[in-house]
Structures are given as C-alpha cells and as structure tokens.
Write a protein that holds these residues in place. Sequence first.
Motif, PDB file in Angstrom:
ATOM      1  N   VAL A  29       0.855  -1.180   0.000  1.00  0.00           N
ATOM      2  CA  VAL A  29       0.000   0.000   0.000  1.00  0.00           C
ATOM      3  C   VAL A  29       0.897   1.238   0.000  1.00  0.00           C
ATOM      4  O   VAL A  29       1.772   1.369   0.850  1.00  0.00           O
ATOM      5  CB  VAL A  29      -0.934   0.002   1.237  1.00  0.00           C
ATOM      6  CG1 VAL A  29      -1.819   1.233   1.237  1.00  0.00           C
ATOM      7  CG2 VAL A  29      -1.782  -1.270   1.274  1.00  0.00           C
ATOM      8  N   ASP A  30       0.674   2.108  -0.974  1.00  0.00           N
ATOM      9  CA  ASP A  30       1.448   3.345  -1.109  1.00  0.00           C
ATOM     10  C   ASP A  30       0.520   4.541  -1.030  1.00  0.00           C
ATOM     11  O   ASP A  30      -0.453   4.617  -1.784  1.00  0.00           O
ATOM     12  CB  ASP A  30       2.160   3.411  -2.467  1.00  0.00           C
ATOM     13  CG  ASP A  30       3.406   2.574  -2.532  1.00  0.00           C
ATOM     14  OD1 ASP A  30       4.088   2.450  -1.508  1.00  0.00           O
ATOM     15  OD2 ASP A  30       3.703   2.046  -3.618  1.00  0.00           O
ATOM     16  N   SER A  31       0.836   5.472  -0.119  1.00  0.00           N
ATOM     17  CA  SER A  31       0.082   6.723  -0.075  1.00  0.00           C
ATOM     18  C   SER A  31       0.974   7.801   0.505  1.00  0.00           C
ATOM     19  O   SER A  31       1.972   7.518   1.181  1.00  0.00           O
ATOM     20  CB  SER A  31      -1.191   6.585   0.769  1.00  0.00           C
ATOM     21  OG  SER A  31      -0.893   6.593   2.134  1.00  0.00           O
ATOM     22  N   HIS A  66      -8.825  -8.690   1.864  1.00  0.00           N
ATOM     23  CA  HIS A  66      -8.426  -7.286   1.728  1.00  0.00           C
ATOM     24  C   HIS A  66      -9.417  -6.572   0.814  1.00  0.00           C
ATOM     25  O   HIS A  66      -9.571  -6.938  -0.348  1.00  0.00           O
ATOM     26  CB  HIS A  66      -7.006  -7.210   1.154  1.00  0.00           C
ATOM     27  CG  HIS A  66      -6.465  -5.829   1.058  1.00  0.00           C
ATOM     28  ND1 HIS A  66      -6.004  -5.136   2.160  1.00  0.00           N
ATOM     29  CD2 HIS A  66      -6.302  -5.005   0.001  1.00  0.00           C
ATOM     30  CE1 HIS A  66      -5.584  -3.951   1.774  1.00  0.00           C
ATOM     31  NE2 HIS A  66      -5.752  -3.852   0.470  1.00  0.00           N
ATOM     32  N   MET A  67     -10.126  -5.572   1.360  1.00  0.00           N
ATOM     33  CA  MET A  67     -11.158  -4.857   0.611  1.00  0.00           C
ATOM     34  C   MET A  67     -10.680  -3.453   0.256  1.00  0.00           C
ATOM     35  O   MET A  67     -10.124  -2.747   1.106  1.00  0.00           O
ATOM     36  CB  MET A  67     -12.424  -4.725   1.451  1.00  0.00           C
ATOM     37  CG  MET A  67     -12.854  -6.010   2.072  1.00  0.00           C
ATOM     38  SD  MET A  67     -13.915  -6.894   0.985  1.00  0.00           S
ATOM     39  CE  MET A  67     -15.178  -7.401   2.109  1.00  0.00           C
ATOM     40  N   ILE A  68     -10.921  -3.062  -0.999  1.00  0.00           N
ATOM     41  CA  ILE A  68     -10.585  -1.719  -1.463  1.00  0.00           C
ATOM     42  C   ILE A  68     -11.893  -1.073  -1.896  1.00  0.00           C
ATOM     43  O   ILE A  68     -12.483  -1.461  -2.913  1.00  0.00           O
ATOM     44  CB  ILE A  68      -9.582  -1.772  -2.623  1.00  0.00           C
ATOM     45  CG1 ILE A  68      -8.329  -2.537  -2.202  1.00  0.00           C
ATOM     46  CG2 ILE A  68      -9.247  -0.356  -3.088  1.00  0.00           C
ATOM     47  CD1 ILE A  68      -7.406  -2.911  -3.345  1.00  0.00           C
ATOM     48  N   ALA A  69     -12.357  -0.106  -1.094  1.00  0.00           N
ATOM     49  CA  ALA A  69     -13.636   0.547  -1.371  1.00  0.00           C
ATOM     50  C   ALA A  69     -13.459   1.627  -2.441  1.00  0.00           C
ATOM     51  O   ALA A  69     -12.467   2.346  -2.457  1.00  0.00           O
ATOM     52  CB  ALA A  69     -14.189   1.166  -0.096  1.00  0.00           C
ATOM     53  N   HIS A  70     -14.430   1.722  -3.306  1.00  0.00           N
ATOM     54  CA  HIS A  70     -14.524   2.755  -4.343  1.00  0.00           C
ATOM     55  C   HIS A  70     -13.252   2.901  -5.175  1.00  0.00           C
ATOM     56  O   HIS A  70     -12.667   3.985  -5.248  1.00  0.00           O
ATOM     57  CB  HIS A  70     -14.922   4.094  -3.723  1.00  0.00           C
ATOM     58  CG  HIS A  70     -16.099   3.989  -2.816  1.00  0.00           C
ATOM     59  ND1 HIS A  70     -17.354   3.635  -3.268  1.00  0.00           N
ATOM     60  CD2 HIS A  70     -16.208   4.132  -1.480  1.00  0.00           C
ATOM     61  CE1 HIS A  70     -18.184   3.591  -2.247  1.00  0.00           C
ATOM     62  NE2 HIS A  70     -17.524   3.883  -1.143  1.00  0.00           N
ATOM     63  N   GLU A  87      -2.617  -3.140  -9.958  1.00  0.00           N
ATOM     64  CA  GLU A  87      -2.548  -1.924  -9.156  1.00  0.00           C
ATOM     65  C   GLU A  87      -3.932  -1.303  -9.120  1.00  0.00           C
ATOM     66  O   GLU A  87      -4.545  -1.078 -10.158  1.00  0.00           O
ATOM     67  CB  GLU A  87      -1.552  -0.930  -9.755  1.00  0.00           C
ATOM     68  CG  GLU A  87      -1.424   0.339  -8.932  1.00  0.00           C
ATOM     69  CD  GLU A  87      -0.349   1.282  -9.450  1.00  0.00           C
ATOM     70  OE1 GLU A  87      -0.364   2.446  -9.034  1.00  0.00           O
ATOM     71  OE2 GLU A  87       0.482   0.872 -10.274  1.00  0.00           O
ATOM     72  N   VAL A  88      -4.432  -1.078  -7.909  1.00  0.00           N
ATOM     73  CA  VAL A  88      -5.756  -0.495  -7.720  1.00  0.00           C
ATOM     74  C   VAL A  88      -5.571   0.842  -7.012  1.00  0.00           C
ATOM     75  O   VAL A  88      -4.924   0.905  -5.963  1.00  0.00           O
ATOM     76  CB  VAL A  88      -6.669  -1.424  -6.879  1.00  0.00           C
ATOM     77  CG1 VAL A  88      -8.051  -0.798  -6.707  1.00  0.00           C
ATOM     78  CG2 VAL A  88      -6.764  -2.798  -7.518  1.00  0.00           C
ATOM     79  N   ILE A  89      -6.140   1.901  -7.586  1.00  0.00           N
ATOM     80  CA  ILE A  89      -6.063   3.233  -6.985  1.00  0.00           C
ATOM     81  C   ILE A  89      -7.453   3.588  -6.483  1.00  0.00           C
ATOM     82  O   ILE A  89      -8.419   3.581  -7.252  1.00  0.00           O
ATOM     83  CB  ILE A  89      -5.563   4.273  -8.000  1.00  0.00           C
ATOM     84  CG1 ILE A  89      -4.193   3.848  -8.545  1.00  0.00           C
ATOM     85  CG2 ILE A  89      -5.501   5.662  -7.362  1.00  0.00           C
ATOM     86  CD1 ILE A  89      -3.695   4.676  -9.707  1.00  0.00           C
ATOM     87  N   ASP A  93      -6.672   8.263  -3.571  1.00  0.00           N
ATOM     88  CA  ASP A  93      -5.412   8.202  -4.314  1.00  0.00           C
ATOM     89  C   ASP A  93      -4.391   7.278  -3.648  1.00  0.00           C
ATOM     90  O   ASP A  93      -3.189   7.469  -3.787  1.00  0.00           O
ATOM     91  CB  ASP A  93      -4.825   9.596  -4.549  1.00  0.00           C
ATOM     92  CG  ASP A  93      -3.904   9.622  -5.763  1.00  0.00           C
ATOM     93  OD1 ASP A  93      -4.165   8.871  -6.721  1.00  0.00           O
ATOM     94  OD2 ASP A  93      -2.918  10.382  -5.743  1.00  0.00           O
ATOM     95  N   VAL A  94      -4.883   6.299  -2.878  1.00  0.00           N
ATOM     96  CA  VAL A  94      -4.015   5.292  -2.280  1.00  0.00           C
ATOM     97  C   VAL A  94      -3.819   4.195  -3.323  1.00  0.00           C
ATOM     98  O   VAL A  94      -4.786   3.685  -3.890  1.00  0.00           O
ATOM     99  CB  VAL A  94      -4.619   4.710  -0.983  1.00  0.00           C
ATOM    100  CG1 VAL A  94      -3.763   3.580  -0.437  1.00  0.00           C
ATOM    101  CG2 VAL A  94      -4.791   5.811   0.053  1.00  0.00           C
TER     102      VAL A  94
END
Length: 111
Positions: A29-31, A66-70, A87-89, A93-94
């Motif tokens: 995870v990159d932010s 692992h859930m990635i919302a929106h 890669e999911v953004i 913008d994470v």
Amino acid sequence: MAKLQKEAWRPYFDAMSKELAGKTAEIAVDSLKLGHQIEAEWLPLYGLVYDPKSDIFEVVMEGLDHMIAHPQEVYVDVDASGLNSVEVIDEDDVRQIISLRSPLLLPQSLH
C-alpha cells in the motif's frame, strides 16, 4: 501496465480466477500519508473480485480478505507467463499493488 476500463473489471477478474490457482500474492500500500507499507506478504491467493453493486475490489487470500472501497483505476501487468501484478487506486489516491508469483516447481526426485 495496461489500464482496464471499469466496465471490464468484473468480467476480467472472473475469467482470470482460474489462472490464479496456486499463486501467492503480496499486497503493498502506497500513499502520501502512510508511505509504503506491506499489508500481506506472499500468502496463498484465492481470488481477485470486483463487486459493482458495493463498488468494492476484493483480494481474497489465506487468512485475509483485503477490501478496497470505491476503486477509481485498475491497472494490470500481464506477460506470456500470465498476470504478474494488479494496481488499484482508490478514491483517496491510495495505490494498492498486488504482486503475484507462482510457486516454485521442484524437480521430482529420482528413485
């Protein structure tokens, strides 16, 4: 990396599920706020799923959901050996990078 259009996410990952059998995955995870963090390290991968109703991208691994919302954008890295990474953004913008690898095939012992 190739960008997938949002309407292709669900059918693409549904079709890709068969190819993911036996692979392991790492989630980074990159932010700007958090920096670079490893969320999961080389766990058996069960599937990558996008649910358009709840607008959630899900990475299903052994012992971790692992859930990635929106999600806003999805990129895939594919070569002759198959899917290497996703890669999911998300809306904040994470960047969440799911790296995949196949298990090592050990030679059969000679008896």
